[in-house]
Design a protein around this motif. Structure first.
Motif, PDB file in Angstrom:
ATOM      1  N   THR A  20       3.393  -0.258   4.812  1.00  0.00           N
ATOM      2  CA  THR A  20       2.486   0.894   3.975  1.00  0.00           C
ATOM      3  C   THR A  20       4.058   1.916   3.471  1.00  0.00           C
TER       4      THR A  20
ATOM      5  N   PHE B  91       4.549   5.496   2.754  1.00  0.00           N
ATOM      6  CA  PHE B  91       3.820   6.713   3.101  1.00  0.00           C
ATOM      7  C   PHE B  91       4.970   7.896   2.096  1.00  0.00           C
TER       8      PHE B  91
ATOM      9  N   ILE C  67       1.008  -1.268   0.237  1.00  0.00           N
ATOM     10  CA  ILE C  67       0.044   0.053  -0.049  1.00  0.00           C
ATOM     11  C   ILE C  67       0.719   1.145  -0.186  1.00  0.00           C
TER      12      ILE C  67
ATOM     13  N   ILE D 163       0.227   5.446   0.106  1.00  0.00           N
ATOM     14  CA  ILE D 163      -0.228   6.516   0.254  1.00  0.00           C
ATOM     15  C   ILE D 163       0.690   7.831   0.553  1.00  0.00           C
ATOM     16  N   HIS D 164      -0.317   8.621  -0.508  1.00  0.00           N
ATOM     17  CA  HIS D 164       0.556   9.726  -1.055  1.00  0.00           C
ATOM     18  C   HIS D 164      -0.715  11.122   0.091  1.00  0.00           C
ATOM     19  N   ASN D 165       0.934  11.681   0.332  1.00  0.00           N
ATOM     20  CA  ASN D 165       0.079  12.435   0.993  1.00  0.00           C
ATOM     21  C   ASN D 165       0.850  13.672   1.371  1.00  0.00           C
TER      22      ASN D 165
END
Length: 110
Positions: free
Chosen positions: A23, A25, A2, A4-6
């Protein structure tokens, strides 16, 4: 895996991504090499049941920091990072990687 772009994690500007419990980030687009690097970390985390990975990672960084007195050098000398950086360009590495492959970088000179 997974991703996650943030805009918050990882903190600071030095690092492009952080892998927490498998995960990823990131604040930016990750290349195939970056993703492979992070996947190697995921394999390391799994074989040490996640918590063991983080305990060893921090302990090794601390020891290397005491030796080199340089946080950036300490980071690059961690066995987990040496394995990941050394094999991130090999797209087949995860298929041929042996369990605990990072451990050979503990005794191998940097």
């Amino acid at each position: 895996m997974i991703v996650i772009h943030n805009k918050y994690i990882p903190f600071g500007k030095k690092y492009g991504a952080i892998n927490l419990f498998g995960t990823i980030f990131t604040k930016r687009h990750l290349s195939a090499i970056d993703l492979n690097h992070e996947y190697i970390h995921t394999l390391q985390q799994r074989e040490l049941l996640f918590v063991g990975f983080y305990l060893l990672y921090v302990l090794e960084w601390f020891v290397k920091f005491l030796v080199y007195r340089d946080s950036h050098k300490a980071y690059h000398c961690i066995s987990f990072e040496r394995e990941a950086y050394g094999n991130e360009c090999n797209k087949n590495y995860s298929k041929q990687r042996k369990f605990y492959a990072w451990s050979k970088y503990l005794i191998k000179r940097h």
